[in-house]
Every structure is written in C-alpha cells, then in structure tokens.
Design a protein around this motif. Sequence first.
Motif: not given
Lengths: 121, 501, 493
Positions: A98-99, A101-104
């Motif tokens: 979920i990159r 979402a993780v970086l959002a």
Amino acid sequence: MPLALFMGRDFRLGFNGKGCCMSVDTATVARIASLARIKVSEGELEAMVPELNGILNWVEQLGEVNVEGVEPMTAVIPNTLRLRADVVNADPLTGGGIRDAVLANAPAAEHGFFGVPKVIE
Amino acid sequence: MAESTYRIQGATGEWEVVIGLEVHAQVTSNAKLFSGSATAFGAEPNSQVSLVDAAMPGMLPVPNMECIRQAVRTGMAIEAAINKWSRFDRKNYFYADLPQGYQISQLYHPLVGEGSLTIEADEKAGIPEPKVIGIERIHVEQDAGKLMHDQHPTMSYVDLNRSGVALMEIVSRPDMRSPAEAGAYLSKLRQIVRYVGSCDGNMDQGSMRADVNVSVRRPGDEFGTRTETKNVNSVRFVMAVVESEAKRQVALIEDGGKVVQETRLYDPDKNETRSMRSKEDAHDYRYFPDPDLLPLVLDDAFLEECRASLPELPDAKRARYVDGLGLSAYNAGVLTNDVDTARWFEALLAATASAQNKPEADVAKQAANWLLSEFFGALNKLGKDLSTSPISPEGAAELLALVGNGTISGSIAKQVLEKMLETGDAAGVIVEREGLKQNSDTGAIEAVIAEILTKNADKVEQYRGGKEALFGFFVGQTMKAMQGKANPQIINELLKKALAG
Amino acid sequence: MTGLTDLGLIAIRDGVAKGEFTAVEVAQAFNAAVAEAQEALNAFIVTTPEAALAAAEKVDATRAAGKELGKLAGVPIGMKDLFATKGVQTSAASKILEGFTPQYESTVSQKLWDAGAGMLGKLNLDQFAMGSSNESSAFGPAISPWRRKGDTAALTAGGSSGGSSAAVAARLCPAATGTDTGGSIRQPAAFTGISGIKPTYGRCSRWGIVAFASSLDQAGPMAHDVADCALMLEAMAGFDPKDATSLDMPVPDWSALLNADLKGKKVGIPREYRIEGLNADVAKAWDDGIAWLKDAGAEVLDISLPHSKYALATYYIIAPAEASSNLARYDGVRYGLRDLPDGANLQEMYAATRAAGFGAEVKRRILIGTYVLSAGFYDAYYTQAQKVRTLISRDFEEAFKQCDVILAPTAPTPAFALGEKSNPLDLYLGDVFSVPASLAGLPAMSVPAGLSSDGLPLGLQIIGRPFDEQGVLNAGLAIEQRAQFSAKPEKWW
C-alpha cells in the motif's frame, strides 16, 4: 488547598518524603529535552526547571510506599498475549503493498521513498 | 580446555584479544514480526510496508507466532533455557530508519536464556581442540528500515521494507580469543540456524550480520575496554575486524592512549574500523516494557511442538555418519557442514539403498565417495551446486545402482554422469542408448584374453618367470580391447586362470 | 425541526426506524446546530456535514428498501479527534498533526459507521488527550455551554474529551465518542451534566486511536443518559485481533439488560475519598447518591482503598513515560508537520519539528516521561510506580470481595473557569478521583447528580469489577432515575 493535603503533602513546597529533592537543574532539563528531541530556548528552559521540579518532587512521594515483594504491574487486566498466524496481508489493514497510502501524508516523498535531510553515518 | 595461543605482538609485549559477538539473524517467516507485510528480499522501496510498519498514529503491534516459534527452536538447538514468560521492551531512540521512534526488543526478559555451542578443533587455525562458546541469550526484535545516501545531493531516502522484519539477536559470552575462533563461532551458528530453518543465513543479503565486540588485555588480566564494530556481514570480515581492531587497540594503548567504549564501522576496502559519529545520548535508550504488548507466556504444548520439530543437528548428524554409516570423520564433516548438502546426501542415500535393496549403511560409502569425489567436481565445472543441480538424488541413485549391480564400471559411470549433465537423460537411458553396458560374457572375454596372450607371448613369458607386476598390463589391454565395458572382476579371474595356464 | 436536537440517541434511532422523521432530517438539524454553535463553543476541530448527510441518506435508503437497520441507524454523532478517520483530518488537537489525513479508519469509528451512525465532525480535545480542561488544544479550548449563575465567564467543558462533552451538553450531537486515560470521559461528562462510561481496559479496540498512554487508554461513549451510553458502547466494543490488548470476549447486550433494581447489591464507599474540606456541593451530591442507591435496594458499606492517595503520582509517572515513547513517532518524516531550518541535519529537524508541533503541556509530559525512564532513574520512578499500581489494583480486588460497585464523586470540584488554573499540578489534582480506576483498568462511569450552588452540573462516579459494565450501568441508571437531572445549559451562543 485540601487536595494537596489529601495527596499527603503540599507539592508547592517541593518537599518529598525522603528529606530532600532529586531536583533537576537547567543542564539536566536541557539534556532531557535533547534526548526527547525537543528544541527549547534558554527562556523556555528557565521556565521549565521549577515546573518539572514541582512535579518530580511531588511524584517522589511514591518512594515512601512499601513495595517489598510486590511485582510491577504487567497487565492491567489479566490477559495473555495472543500471537498471529504467519500469513502475509491476511488483514489488508495491517498488510503491505500500500505504498501510496503509506506515502500519502509524507512531507517529502520522492521516487517511492521518504526524503530526509542527508544523513552522514 | 587448551586456551588459544593467539597473541598480538605489541612493542611492549604480548596481548590477548577477547571477543564477543552479537549476531542479528533474520527469522525466516512470511510476514513481519508485528505486522502482516511481506519479508521478501529485494522488493520495490516501501512496497512491503504496512500502516503498522510506518508507525502511523494509532497503529499497534501483534506478534507473529512463527517468529516466536523459530527463536524458541533456535534456543533449543543451542540447548538454552527457554523462558516461558518473556516480555517485549521498547528501546527508544530517534533515527530516520526507525519509524516508531523505538525498536521493540527484549531487554529485561528475553525469550531464550543461557546456552552454548561447540566449535570444532582446527589445528591449522590454532584451535587445538573443540571449544565451548557460551551464549548468553537470544531475544526477538524488529529490524530497522534502510537509508540510501547516494540518490540525491542533499537528501537521504528512507525505505521501510525491512522495518519490522523479525530478527533474533544472539549474544555470545566474551569467550573467543582469536579471529579464527570468532570465525568458527559465526560459521557454526550459521550452520545451526540453517539446520533449524530459523534463518537462511544469507550474509550477503544481510540475513545474518554481527556486531563484533573486541577488547585486548595482557594475558590473564582483567577485561579491557571494548569497542563494538557494527553490522559485519561475512565470516571473513569478522575475522578481519577482530585482527585490525585488536591491533589498533594495542597500538593505541602502547602509545599511552585509552580505548574508548564506542561504536565503530568496518571499511573492508581499507581493512580498518572507524568511529561512528558518536551521539552524546546514544546510550540512554530508556528501555521499558512495551505497554501495547502483554507478557508472552508459552505453554508446554507449544514448547513440545518446537522441540519435536527440531531436525537432527549437525553435531549429532556428523557422529551418526561416522558411527552409524561408517564414513570417515572428514567425509562426515564435509557432508554435514551445510544443511543443504546433508539433505541432498540423505536423499541420495535413501534412494541408493532402495534402488539396490540394501541397508543404507552398506551403500553409504559408495554414495558419499561418489558425491564428494565425482559429483561435486562435475557440478563445479558447470558452475553449479546442489541447489541448481540438473540431477536429482533419485537420478544419481539410479546411476550408482548401475555400478552397484555391475551393469557398468566405475569409469563408464563417469562418462554416463557427464552425459546426464549434458542431456538431462536418465542414467539407464544413456547406458542403453550408448551401449555402455558392461560385458560379463565369460566366453567373449576369454576369447579376447586368448588373443592378447598370443600377441604378447614375450610378456607372458616374463610374467610366468616371476614379473607379476605385468598383470596390470594384461588387464589394461583386455579392457582396452573391450572398450572399457568388460566386467573388471571377471577379467581378473579369467586372466589369472589363463596366465596360470 | 429544532426539537430533533433535544432527542437522545435511542429516541432518534427509534424515531427513524418508525418513520417519525428521516435520518436526513436529523442530520440536517444537527448540522445546523453544529454550525450555529461552532464559533462560540469551538467544540469541533473539523465539521463534516456532508459525511453526516451521506450516512443519513444511506440509512433512509436502507429503510425504504425494507432492509434491516443497524443498532445506531440514523444517529449522527461527534467523533473525538483522536480517532483516525479515513480521508478526514485527524489532528489530536496538535499542530504536529495538522493536515494529517489518515488512509485508514479506527476500529471503533468503523464499528459505529457499520452500526448506521454518521459523523458530524471531529471533536476538540486536549492536545494528544493530555489535559483536564481542553486548554492544551492547539485550536483553542472547547467552551462549556454551561455558565455559573449570573456570570458569563467561559468555563471548561473538561478534558480531555471536552469537545465531546460540550457538544453533547449543548445538543450539537446526541452522543459522542470519548477516550479516557485518567478520567477524560468521566470528568468532562461530570462537568457538563451528561453521562459517559469508560469500559474495562481492552473492551474497545485501541487500533486507530492516537495513543497517549497505551496501558490506560480506553474509548467509550458520552451521551445524555445511561441507556444511550449502554447502546452506544455495544456498538463500540468488541474483540479486535489488531490490538494485542483487546479482550477476546463477547459483548453483552448491556442496553437490553439494564436494570435499576439494586436489591442484593452492595455499594462500597471508599473512606479515603472523603477528604477533609471536600467541596461541599460535591460532598452533598455524594451523600445524595448514597441515599438513592439505598433507595434502589442496595446495601451501602464503608470500604477502604488504602493506596488511593498514591494514585495520582503513580499516574503522573506511568502516563508521561508511555507518552514520551508513544509520541516519538511524530518526527516530521512520514506525516504531519516538518520544520526544517536552513542547513539543519536530521536530528535538528526532529528537534525543530517537535518544538514547533507540540504544545507546552505535551512537551512537559514528554520531558517528565523521558526523565523518569532515563538511565539511573528508571527503577526509582517507573518500576516503583508500576509496583504501586499493583497495590492500587489489589486494593480494588480486596474491595470487590465486599461490594459489587463503588460510588464516589467523579471530580473534586464542579467545572472551573478557563485560565483559572495556571499551575499544571493544580490541574493534575483534579483527576484525583478518576485516576485510580484507570490505573486498575476498571469500568467506571459518570452520571449527572445535580447542580452546584452556582448552578453547575455535578457528576457521580460508579466503579465496577473488571468486565462488569452491566453492574456499573445499572447503578448509574438507579442514580439517574432518582436524580431526575433535567437541567440544561441556557442557550447563549
């Protein structure tokens, strides 16, 4: 202030049951602030010293409690630690992949990484 | 126990080196220690990161049972005390590869207590007899993420794929006294975790790395001040670190200086260690029990399963190969050195015994000798190893059975092996197709022998006159005439008879 | 439709179900009330009228389709801004999280939405739930809708769940979520004349709730009455495998099993709580409570909780220690505020970010927590506090051998004026009656008991055995029925 009396001592006097106080000075507060990674100005530091001493001297009353043979509390409600099965992404809420979402919310996300000021090791 | 005689020769005399290792071994698991994200090596940056691993607000850890299980099994393999009651603690410090601002680890109540392993004697390396190295503890903890410094002029990049992967920290006693002992300890530990299956031992992928604690002292003195060289990722480098760091410390002390307790980094290119930029408060980690996690309590059933699932360990296996299978100590050592070799050998042994309908002990030597003297060399030539071998243990057993039952000779077997590796065909198919079957037809052999004796009447004369060494000549001629396919035993018998004639 | 905002949670749920009004009408009425009061009461950090409407439309459609409605269908609620809400800023009332938009929903809020509730907005609180007056909010304190008789001074709505208490008391929402670490549901409920329950530690999942002190934090409902609290707690509670401290137990039908008949029940009155010079109004409310519970059939007896006097000091070691570690993740790397002065390195960025992002009270607690965990002090402070905590917990165990529930005041005083308590310790002392139950992980609730001489609400606290929320709710109901608390703040906003 009856409450202060209820607490066993008047905290405003900076008194503690062992006779004297483990008081902190500006150097100690500066060291703690650095350990906690909070930048403090000289002025803030000066203001914090008596405040923290007031609180610390007050909590030191715990020293008078006889705790011989008493175990420190480990679980407030009797319960044992559950273990999870070794399954990847079994629950999407705790899985990877979920990159975006993780970086959002990242202040500086670049090329799929989090960016930070250059670190020299 | 014979103590190591390894010494650093200083300007003022001899110095003894004292070594302890803290080995971080990545636990083999599908998912991370406290989240469900994958642990696979080499994925796209931040693609194996959950909200938990990124320490988003309100995220909580839930431990992965397999990671606990593997650490317990590893503890059992070093005969350590398993603590049925343990706890996770937080180790607090700030760094960009540590999203929570703390590492979940175990300080006060580790999962595994006191154990030990034995390193083998190695005369050449200065280890005169086997030596027991104490292991203080094994605890489970989270790995950190990774920083990349070379992708941007003013920024470092953070990849959290490793963040939260389970590690075992295996802490030795300061029981080692030479680079060789340190190297042997790390090799042995790697061997054990690979046997147990708790860590793949891939040091080049960072699955195993060691923090090397080194101090020096006059032989017999109190321990000196130690330094800790972080993240050393090969056996060779560990040995190099010990040597270079010990020499540095000796030079420093003899120069009137003092060793500072500090963290250092190893530079393999320069073969030296250097101080890491020290942080003034690096040593105040403010450990306390993680309030998100309750005490970890293991029951007997869990421990029994862990023990029951332990494989035969290398020391026991080596002893069995010698005592039960009759192999030489050397061969047993080579075959058990790595778990993959041992597994392959045992599969080969089982298949060979079954193909020849004999007990394993009767074919063990044949299988071991072939594997070590024929097959390894052949694979090596192709740049392959057992894990990439085109021939399975069953395929190899078929080849050995053909030798065992006299269908082909040992020398033909070499040709067949080459063809097997070349074509991927089965041994039997090749022997049939190429007509490599050994000739045991006594009539045909007798005819050839008669011809050879006639042709070499002078040599027959000499042989009969007492020059018995010529017997080999006749064997070779006969074999040559029969293109190597005659049964050598039958040749021997018939030749003796004919020559005695 | 102004009458709708006077209704409680169950009344709304039932009205929607019966078709007396639509969920959309309810949402609109509350959205309007929220908008009207926002400037004066500052109860919300973010309002989400469209989310409330969307949820209501869904409920109306479900009803129109003749499908089964959820436990809280059609009820718009306020969400304390400590619960992560997907796509809606979750700030914990701190600058350090301003603009943070979670990509996930907390377990508890998800359960509420699944039950048919809708979100009116994110409620104000003390920054990171650290405080008892709402004054540590980075967005200014929520203001109590209550005022002293003949006085317009702005009063605290309590803390940390002060936005929740202000909003429910002012009828901006029929119910709201709260979290309680040392009294943060009970004290604000008491200050504003509403009910609130902190369940047994582990009943409500902590997953997705911004952590303050992990071993103490518990979510719970705040509403007009005991029955509303019981129903809402049913929707919030339940086992969550994502929280290792979550209780793997079924959730009882607390609301269906409510029973104010206390015959055969024993109520303990802790003698240590009856401190000399206790606020006279508070003491009177307590006496009233004792009489009401007797009237409900309970036997009242004197009990002792000998280590009570150490509870506050214990709390103010353990909670800051856990907080100092829990808040280490706010470092400007992955989300939230980043303050990167020119030429600053990584560690300097951390220090600048955290200096700019955290408020004074949060910093104070982080420093105390850091100090008590630091090398050389850990055993003297933290270990000692955890041992005393064991003793406090044992006190309760002993007491519950004699009694079924414990009755005490919720707070030592009625609500005070904002700015009145400048010394942090003065504020800390206000938690004196609520902290012991938190340290022992026990279910505890506050119910309104009457008004003080200057017209401010007073709360009574009921503490129960682990897992016995039912006993707590039942005693609360018995008090509620006899207190007949119907006072409402006069609308001045």
